[in-house]
Enzyme design. Structure first.
Site, PDB file in Angstrom:
ATOM      1  CG  HIS A   1     -22.209  16.514 -23.569  1.00  0.00           C
ATOM      2  ND1 HIS A   1     -21.192  17.251 -23.071  1.00  0.00           N
ATOM      3  CD2 HIS A   1     -23.027  16.151 -22.495  1.00  0.00           C
ATOM      4  CE1 HIS A   1     -21.486  17.350 -21.759  1.00  0.00           C
ATOM      5  NE2 HIS A   1     -22.284  16.601 -21.306  1.00  0.00           N
TER       6      HIS A   1
ATOM      7  CG  HIS B   1     -21.135  12.024 -19.586  1.00  0.00           C
ATOM      8  ND1 HIS B   1     -20.726  12.747 -18.217  1.00  0.00           N
ATOM      9  CD2 HIS B   1     -21.742  13.293 -20.144  1.00  0.00           C
ATOM     10  CE1 HIS B   1     -21.253  13.845 -18.120  1.00  0.00           C
ATOM     11  NE2 HIS B   1     -21.879  14.287 -19.355  1.00  0.00           N
TER      12      HIS B   1
ATOM     13  CD  GLU C   1     -21.785  17.605 -17.951  1.00  0.00           C
ATOM     14  OE1 GLU C   1     -20.595  17.925 -18.817  1.00  0.00           O
ATOM     15  OE2 GLU C   1     -22.702  17.094 -17.967  1.00  0.00           O
TER      16      GLU C   1
ATOM     17  CB  SER D   1     -18.316  16.783 -25.802  1.00  0.00           C
ATOM     18  OG  SER D   1     -18.676  17.356 -24.747  1.00  0.00           O
TER      19      SER D   1
END
Length: 293
Positions: free
Chosen positions: A134, A139, A180, A199
């Protein structure tokens, strides 16, 4: 190193690893097992097939520039050398979630704290605590984009102010609905830029193609008034105009905004607000079906 003797199937092999004062740990990249590298490779390959035509071009281009397609879990030191040459950011390993003040300090100084453990096989589809896939796959690529990287730095610098005012919940909503779970408008249509979507194979499809959620044009104060849920797909996705506009919103003085928000009511995750520019109104069939099950 202490904490690295846990089996690879433990949820977090770094749970007992020694922390530095800034909550970072030693990644000890050589300690990853073949099974852990294989798990990364399978997750990477699956998302690699889904994201073209769904992820924003900036993400896809940065992922290629950073050479994330190399086999196995990335070595953070090596990845940081490549990323640092592009935008001055680095990736620092942590055992898991860290205190808010430490998190903001890292971002404000262009360090992205990434969980070093990879999810166990039993939780390949969904893991509530962010892991290396993730954090790094989701990111890190956009940190190679100068505009987005400046926005995340500005977010980190604003974190201490939000803490001091007791309004971290307002700032956390901005992170949730952009960094996010954000979408972006492009000439080719809506695209993903949020790491939580990027993700997740199921939310990659849901966020763009399902009729259930609302998709609403981004407005800073509206987002900072909106609650969110952490255990399911989002009921509303906010759509930014561009990274440049997001950066401009992030650089303004939040003091007057916080003052206004103190007296304002919150919106529920599913709720539409007066003045919303609705890109698509959700029919919520997914959420209704779950409630009736």
């Amino acid at each position: 190193m202490m904490g690295l003797q846990l089996t690879s199937e433990g949820k977090n092999r770094y749970a007992q690893a020694p922390r530095q004062a800034d909550w970072t740990i030693d990644q000890n990249w050589a300690s990853y097992s073949d099974e852990e590298h294989d798990r990364w490779n399978r997750l990477f390959a699956r998302q690699g097939k889904l994201l073209p035509g769904r992820a924003c071009d900036e993400f896809l281009e940065a992922k290629q520039k950073l050479e994330l397609s190399r086999s196995g879990i990335p070595d953070f030191a090596d990845l940081s050398r490549r990323l640092g040459a592009m935008t001055g950011w680095s990736v620092v390993p942590v055992a898991g979630l860290i205190p808010d003040d430490a998190f903001f300090d890292h971002l404000a100084n262009r360090r992205f704290p990434a969980g070093a453990f990879i999810r166990p096989e039993s939780e390949l589809e969904y893991l509530q605590e962010p892991d290396v896939f993730h954090d790094v796959f989701g990111h890190v690529p956009l940190l190679a984009n100068p505009t987005y990287a400046r926005f995340l730095e500005a977010y980190g610098k604003g974190g201490q102010r939000a803490l001091g005012r007791g309004q971290l919940h307002n700032l956390a909503r901005l992170y949730w609905y952009t960094i996010e779970f954000g979408l972006i408008e492009t000439p080719a249509g809506l695209r993903i830029f949020g790491a939580g979507i990027m993700s997740s194979p199921s939310e990659t499809i849901f966020s763009l193609e399902d009729s259930s959620p609302n998709r609403v044009a981004f407005d800073l104060e509206r987002v900072m008034r909106t609650n969110y849920i952490i255990s399911d797909f989002q009921q509303t996705y906010f759509v930014i105009e561009s990274f440049e506009k997001l950066l401009a919103d992030g650089y303004q003085d939040f003091g007057p905004i916080y003052d206004r928000l103190r007296g304002a009511s919150d919106f529920a995750p599913h709720e539409l607000a007066p003045g919303d520019r609705i890109i698509s109104r959700g029919d919520f069939h997914y959420f209704r079906a779950k409630r009736s099950a």
